[in-house]
Design an enzyme around this catalytic site. Structure first.
Site, PDB file in Angstrom:
ATOM      1  N   SER A 206       2.295  -2.519 -14.320  1.00  0.00           N
ATOM      2  CA  SER A 206       1.782  -1.245 -13.867  1.00  0.00           C
ATOM      3  C   SER A 206       2.548  -0.820 -12.622  1.00  0.00           C
ATOM      4  O   SER A 206       3.220  -1.627 -11.990  1.00  0.00           O
ATOM      5  CB  SER A 206       0.301  -1.359 -13.559  1.00  0.00           C
ATOM      6  N   LYS A 207       2.405   0.449 -12.306  1.00  0.00           N
ATOM      7  CA  LYS A 207       3.230   0.985 -11.222  1.00  0.00           C
ATOM      8  C   LYS A 207       2.994   0.294  -9.880  1.00  0.00           C
ATOM      9  O   LYS A 207       3.790   0.425  -8.974  1.00  0.00           O
ATOM     10  CB  LYS A 207       2.997   2.492 -11.092  1.00  0.00           C
TER      11      LYS A 207
END
Length: 429
Positions: A206-207
């Site tokens: 995920s970012k």
RNA sequence: GUCCCCAUCGUCUAGCCUGGUCCAGGACACAGGAUUUUCAUUCCUGUAACACGGGUUCGAAUCCCGUUGGGGACGCCA
């Protein structure tokens, strides 16, 4: 003619997984001498800004993934921003109405599914069958068409032949297939590529995970060739135990059916290793150029280009990342460096460093030529005369001259520093 | 919960489609050693995997089924 597209939505960051999807599309286009299209899915008005677009474009350019059609380059199938294709969507909504597959509910337009299982002939996974059970919204009550609809309309009107995207879209594909068929359009081939998973812990990257954003690599001075090469190896292999290859070879070898169907964990260490290989084999001038953006923010500038070149030449053999360079070369570019306390402790633990430095200072006038070869010989004979090993001198001298107990090739470092500076730093220590 | 995908060393992978050449090869990481009279680099060596259970077959990492595990999708987000 193969036509593939990378269709990101500008969110303000460029995720490593998106970059890999872009890369695989690009590789396939290059491999087939096809067309790589960049299409911006900017229908989510809230997140769409010029800056968000810049991040994407910069990232793609940095990775060397040039597009044949899209923003900034144009093309015959434009516009390449979904926000500018509204008329087209309306036209396709009309077409759908005519098929009788549309009905209104609470102000939104729903598409009536066929009830038949949809067969996805996936180039990576083989045949996948999935039944789309529920009717789904194609136009919201606010009049805006949804992703599934615009995505398909764009793929049809842009003549996309191969849809290469992340596996997270595999279950969406049954929706898309229904739509393609409702329009009587030719189906593109699909290739759902594996996801990039976190290096540790569960789930996809995920970012917020370390190394998840392309911007991070740009800032940290990673070489784009290295990251690109690494990304190629995540879910695909050039075979024959090869890993580090020039991009031309990668393009030649790459093909969709060879993509590994299972997800891959991101391995920072392997990337760092590969980056190191690329860094070390960079031509010196290119290395110097790559180092400057890392040096300058730290106030490490040098008007003497030849000197800087030599200093960085020394550093290049040692590092695996550009970000390691400033710390390593600081003592050669500036008098403003600190004595690392840990290094100091380490050196002071054994022998008598101060005495060794005095020994060397006393010996200094006897060194006629201040170059690496002579310095090494000098230290040898000095050590011999004191009945000691050269290593007894090496670390104290290094500490006094650079503040570290390890670092660049020592004799060459000393030679570069020059007799005057060496003497001054030793006397001051 | 429903549906879909996946399954080889800790990690990325080769081999699987077209069963025997695989007591499974490479790389990263890790451990040891050599070189560098230090560190890094480089080189050598080592540890380490076919998830499990059933089939099919003379023979299975390779084909089939199941179990387990992992991942993803189930929005009037994209």
């Amino acid at each position: 003619m193969v036509r593939v597209r990378f269709a990101p939505s500008p969110t303000g960051f460029f995720h490593i997984g998106s970059a890999r999807t872009a890369l695989f599309n690009w590789l396939y286009a290059k491999h087939t001498s096809g067309c790589f299209i960049l299409r911006i899915e900017d229908t989510d008005e809230a997140r769409n800004t010029q800056e968000s677009l810049e991040v994407l474009i910069k990232g793609l350019r940095w990775l060397g993934l040039d597009w044949d059609e899209g923003p900034e380059v144009g093309g015959p199938y434009g516009p390449y921003f979904q926000s500018q294709r509204e008329a087209l969507y309306e036209e396709f909504i009309e077409r759908l109405k005519q098929t009788g597959r549309l009905y209104e509910q609470e102000g939104a337009l729903y598409f009536k599914v066929s009830g038949k299982p949809q067969l996805i002939d996936d180039l990576v996974r083989g045949p996948v069958e999935r039944l789309e059970e529920k009717d789904f919204v194609v136009v919201r009550s606010n009049g805006k068409p949804v992703f599934h609809f615009v995505n398909v309309v764009d793929d049809i009107t842009m003549n996309i032949t191969h849809v290469i995207r992340g596996e997270d879209h595999l279950s969406n594909t049954s929706k898309h297939l229904e739509l393609f068929k409702a329009f009587g359009a030719t189906l593109p081939r699909f290739a759902h590529i594996p996801l990039i998973l976190k290096s540790t812990g569960p789930g996809k990257m995920s970012k917020r995970d370390e190394g998840a954003l392309i911007e991070e690599y740009t800032q940290r001075g990673f070489l784009p060739e290295a990251l690109r090469n690494y990304l190629c190896l995540l879910g695909w292999s050039p075979g024959q135990d090869r890993e580090k290859l020039p991009i031309e070879t990668l393009i030649q070898l790459f093909d969709l059916p060879d993509i590994n169907p299972n997800n891959a964990h991101f391995d920072h260490k392997k990337l760092a290793h590969l980056n190191g290989e690329y860094v070390r084999e960079l031509p010196l001038d290119a290395f110097v150029k790559a180092c400057k953006p890392a040096l300058e923010p730290q106030g490490l500038v040098c008007s003497d280009a030849a000197y800087l070149r030599e200093v960085l030449g020394l550093a290049q053999e040692k590092v695996r990342a550009i970000e390691e360079v400033p710390h390593l070369v600081r003592p050669l570019l500036s008098d403003d460096f600190i004595i690392n306390p840990e290094s100091r402790e380490l050196v002071f633990k054994k022998g008598d460093p101060k005495a060794r430095i005095q020994d060397f200072l006393a010996y200094l006038p006897q060194i006629q030529t201040f170059d690496a070869t002579h310095l090494e010989a000098a230290l040898q004979s000095l050590a011999q005369s004191k009945n000691l090993e050269p290593s007894h001198f090496l670390q104290p001298l290094r500490l006094a001259l650079t503040g570290m107990h390890m670092g660049l090739s020592f004799y060459r470092l000393m030679a570069l520093l020059g007799q005057q500076k060496v003497q001054k730093r030793l006397e001051k220590f």
